[in-house]
Design a protein around this motif. Structure first.
Motif, PDB file in Angstrom:
ATOM      1  N   LYS A  52      -6.137  46.253  24.667  1.00 28.54           N
ATOM      2  CA  LYS A  52      -6.517  44.838  24.554  1.00 28.54           C
ATOM      3  C   LYS A  52      -5.380  43.943  25.036  1.00 28.54           C
ATOM      4  O   LYS A  52      -5.601  42.967  25.746  1.00 28.54           O
ATOM      5  N   TYR A  53      -4.154  44.283  24.649  1.00 22.01           N
ATOM      6  CA  TYR A  53      -3.000  43.451  24.998  1.00 22.01           C
ATOM      7  C   TYR A  53      -2.367  43.817  26.330  1.00 22.01           C
ATOM      8  O   TYR A  53      -1.583  43.041  26.858  1.00 22.01           O
ATOM      9  N   ASN A  54      -2.712  44.995  26.858  1.00 23.79           N
ATOM     10  CA  ASN A  54      -2.263  45.391  28.198  1.00 23.79           C
ATOM     11  C   ASN A  54      -3.362  46.240  28.819  1.00 23.79           C
ATOM     12  O   ASN A  54      -3.312  47.474  28.743  1.00 23.79           O
ATOM     13  N   PRO A  55      -4.368  45.601  29.433  1.00 27.56           N
ATOM     14  CA  PRO A  55      -5.502  46.341  29.989  1.00 27.56           C
ATOM     15  C   PRO A  55      -5.110  47.334  31.095  1.00 27.56           C
ATOM     16  O   PRO A  55      -5.842  48.281  31.344  1.00 27.56           O
ATOM     17  N   ASN A  56      -3.974  47.126  31.715  1.00 26.14           N
ATOM     18  CA  ASN A  56      -3.520  47.998  32.809  1.00 26.14           C
ATOM     19  C   ASN A  56      -2.545  49.054  32.311  1.00 26.14           C
ATOM     20  O   ASN A  56      -1.531  49.321  32.942  1.00 26.14           O
ATOM     21  N   TYR A  57      -2.844  49.677  31.195  1.00 25.40           N
ATOM     22  CA  TYR A  57      -1.953  50.626  30.521  1.00 25.40           C
ATOM     23  C   TYR A  57      -2.579  52.015  30.643  1.00 25.40           C
ATOM     24  O   TYR A  57      -3.299  52.469  29.754  1.00 25.40           O
ATOM     25  N   PRO A  58      -2.304  52.733  31.752  1.00 28.30           N
ATOM     26  CA  PRO A  58      -2.995  54.003  31.987  1.00 28.30           C
ATOM     27  C   PRO A  58      -2.778  55.045  30.895  1.00 28.30           C
ATOM     28  O   PRO A  58      -3.706  55.781  30.546  1.00 28.30           O
ATOM     29  N   GLN A  59      -1.570  55.110  30.324  1.00 29.51           N
ATOM     30  CA  GLN A  59      -1.309  56.104  29.288  1.00 29.51           C
ATOM     31  C   GLN A  59      -2.145  55.824  28.041  1.00 29.51           C
ATOM     32  O   GLN A  59      -2.607  56.759  27.378  1.00 29.51           O
ATOM     33  N   ALA A  60      -2.356  54.545  27.724  1.00 27.96           N
ATOM     34  CA  ALA A  60      -3.182  54.212  26.558  1.00 27.96           C
ATOM     35  C   ALA A  60      -4.639  54.600  26.810  1.00 27.96           C
ATOM     36  O   ALA A  60      -5.299  55.149  25.932  1.00 27.96           O
ATOM     37  N   HIS A  61      -5.129  54.337  28.031  1.00 27.06           N
ATOM     38  CA  HIS A  61      -6.492  54.753  28.380  1.00 27.06           C
ATOM     39  C   HIS A  61      -6.614  56.283  28.304  1.00 27.06           C
ATOM     40  O   HIS A  61      -7.602  56.809  27.787  1.00 27.06           O
TER      41      HIS A  61
END
Length: 177
Positions: free
Chosen positions: A110-119
């Motif tokens: 939510k706070y960093n939509p471009n966060y591949p590791q979180a995805h």
């Protein structure tokens, strides 16, 4: 006026200590960094990074409960701190709290939509919980932000295979290679 000078002096001293702790971490002196961070926390620092960095030291030491509590304190100070949400998710997942991990990864995204590791880690957790469609979507999002992510390609292939999409799985496996 004197009170304002003392307050500014304390802030400057804390900033110096924070820089020292980071230098200790950089040089592998984790015990020294931990001592500084614990002192800053005991003094009531309002710097969310101090809590996050101390939590990372506790992660290395394997102290999960302390780590979780410190990430939560960091998030009280800065609720939109994606790295803390992500790291909290990792710790909760390690402890078997899949639902808590999912919420934390979703907050990081939510706070960093471009966060591949979180995805990617959200995909792994959804897969572990049995939500194949959610896992597929998460892996695809990770790959959208980091196309050369072999682990995401591989795990997407596994989930597509489990989902019955053999052609998609083959394509993902080939991309992983």
């Amino acid at each position: 006026m004197e009170e304002a000078k003392n307050s500014q002096s304390k802030i400057n001293q804390n900033e110096i200590k924070e820089k020292q702790a980071i230098e200790f971490i950089r040089t592998g002196k984790l015990k020294e960094a931990e001592e500084i961070y614990r002192e800053l926390v005991a003094k009531g620092t309002r710097n969310h990074v101090v809590y996050g960095n101390l939590a990372a030291i506790y992660q290395i030491k394997g102290e999960k409960e302390a780590q979780i509590n410190l990430f939560k304190e960091a998030l009280k100070l800065k609720h939109d701190y994606p790295q803390a949400h992500y790291n909290l998710g990792n710790t909760l997942k390690e402890q078997g709290d899949l639902n808590g991990a999912i919420v934390s990864y979703q907050q990081a995204i939510k706070y960093n939509p471009n966060y591949p590791q979180a995805h990617y880690n959200l995909g792994n957790t959804l897969k572990e919980r049995g939500d194949l469609n959610g896992a597929i979507t998460s892996y695809q999002q990770a790959l959208k932000h980091k196309p050369n992510y072999p682990e995401a390609h591989c795990n997407l292939g596994v989930v597509l295979e489990e989902h019955g999409d053999l052609n998609g799985a083959i394509t993902s496996y080939q991309q992983a290679l």
